[in-house]
Design an enzyme around this catalytic site. Structure first.
Site, PDB file in Angstrom:
ATOM      1  N   SER A   1      -9.834 -72.730  32.081  1.00  0.00           N
ATOM      2  CA  SER A   1      -9.727 -71.470  32.939  1.00  0.00           C
ATOM      3  C   SER A   1     -11.585 -71.096  34.224  1.00  0.00           C
ATOM      4  O   SER A   1     -11.088 -72.369  35.307  1.00  0.00           O
ATOM      5  CB  SER A   1     -11.027 -71.091  31.971  1.00  0.00           C
TER       6      SER A   1
ATOM      7  N   TYR B   1     -18.759 -72.894  27.006  1.00  0.00           N
ATOM      8  CA  TYR B   1     -17.632 -72.818  27.380  1.00  0.00           C
ATOM      9  C   TYR B   1     -17.160 -73.619  28.816  1.00  0.00           C
ATOM     10  O   TYR B   1     -16.565 -74.999  28.999  1.00  0.00           O
ATOM     11  CB  TYR B   1     -16.776 -71.241  27.068  1.00  0.00           C
TER      12      TYR B   1
END
Length: 318
Positions: free
Chosen positions: A171, A183
């Site tokens: 990501s 995350y």
């Protein structure tokens, strides 16, 4: 450092030629090649399993819930051509599930062998560092980081044998964080794992690719909207003494506004995942993001940390 300048200049001159060759070279023939994808219940993994099946690959779709709606949809797709799309239970945090997935692949391997592993399974949540328990950190590390490593190690002998591809879902959040540091942490770690693996696998003809999507929250639904009330109820007394309800509500509203801006076109990401598996010369990294997201990555990569901190602090204060 200056001794490397001629080599860097040569590489820059050769780059346009390499791109031209990449566009003109023949793509891979999918028929008779197997691909295993993790996290196919929904999101990118689900879309990719359907796309690869329609392209002609033999697809092993790993689902956390084999009886769920996503798995049932894949099974309906598989019914049209029995044997080429198989849904299997795969919890990447369980070594037994990963071993059994490999046994299934080996027992149903098509004539051209095992071509690709797509480490797509992942989870996301919101919360400042002190708001999350140690158990939450362990869970995220197990799913997003160790799960990919666990699956990769199990399938590495097959990938070396057939000179296949390994695709990892990262990501742009690997570069910066806006309320979901847990995350970001796991994605930054998987990037470094991939960097080491990519170099080590070159001698075996195995290629490693990283997919770096921007905000596709509305497409994948990996992160549901957050509730300030739920966050507050789970905070320890120590954290409640530092933060008040109004602050938690502001942060939740900010994060939910980011989620609401997410793209709904997940096929943009699936397109580059397919390219990573089929191109004669796949990229090491595929970034699929809006211009402003790419600009944030650019600032993070090239400017001093104090500049990036100022940019993010301004965004958080809005």
């Amino acid at each position: 450092m200056w001794a490397a300048a001629p080599l860097l200049l040569l590489l820059l001159l050769l780059l346009p030629l390499a791109r031209r060759w990449r566009r003109g070279a023949a793509r891979l023939e999918p028929a008779g090649r197997a691909v295993l994808i993790t996290g196919c219940d929904s999101g990118f993994g689900h879309l990719l399993a359907l796309r690869l099946h329609r392209l002609g690959f033999t697809v092993f779709a790993g689902c956390l819930c084999p009886g769920g709606a996503g798995a049932r949809r894949l099974q309906r797709e598989a019914a049209a051509e029995p044997g080429r799309l198989r849904v299997l239970r795969l919890d990447v945090t369980r070594a037994r599930d990963v071993r059994e997935a490999k046994e299934m692949v080996l027992s149903h391997l098509p004539e051209r062998g095992f071509w690709g592993l797509v480490n797509n399974a992942g989870i996301s949540t919101f919360g400042e560092t002190g708001w999350l328990s140690m158990e939450t950190y362990e869970k995220f590390a197990d799913v997003n980081l160790l799960g990919s490593i666990r699956t990769t190690l199990e399938f590495l002998p097959l990938l070396r044998k057939y000179k296949g591809r390994i695709v990892f879902m990262s990501s742009i959040i690997a570069y910066f964080t806006l309320g979901n540091g847990i995350y970001s942490m796991t994605k930054a770690a998987i990037e470094k794992f991939c960097d080491a693996l990519r170099l080590e696998m070159k001698k075996f003809g195995v290629q490693v690719c990283i997919i770096q999507p921007g905000n596709y929250a509305r497409s994948t639904r990996i992160q549901p909207p957050v509730s300030a009330e739920e966050i507050w109820s789970e905070l320890s007394d120590e954290e409640k003494a530092v933060y008040n309800k109004e602050y938690v509500q502001e942060r939740a509203n900010f994060f939910n506004s980011i989620l609401s801006e997410g793209s709904t076109n997940g096929h943009e990401v699936v397109d580059v995942m397919v390219d990573a598996l089929t191109s004669p010369a796949p990229k090491a990294r595929y970034m699929v993001a809006k211009l402003k997201e790419k600009a944030l990555v650019f600032v993070c990569a090239l400017f001093p940390t104090v500049v990036m901190d100022s940019v993010l602090s301004y965004a958080l204060s809005k």
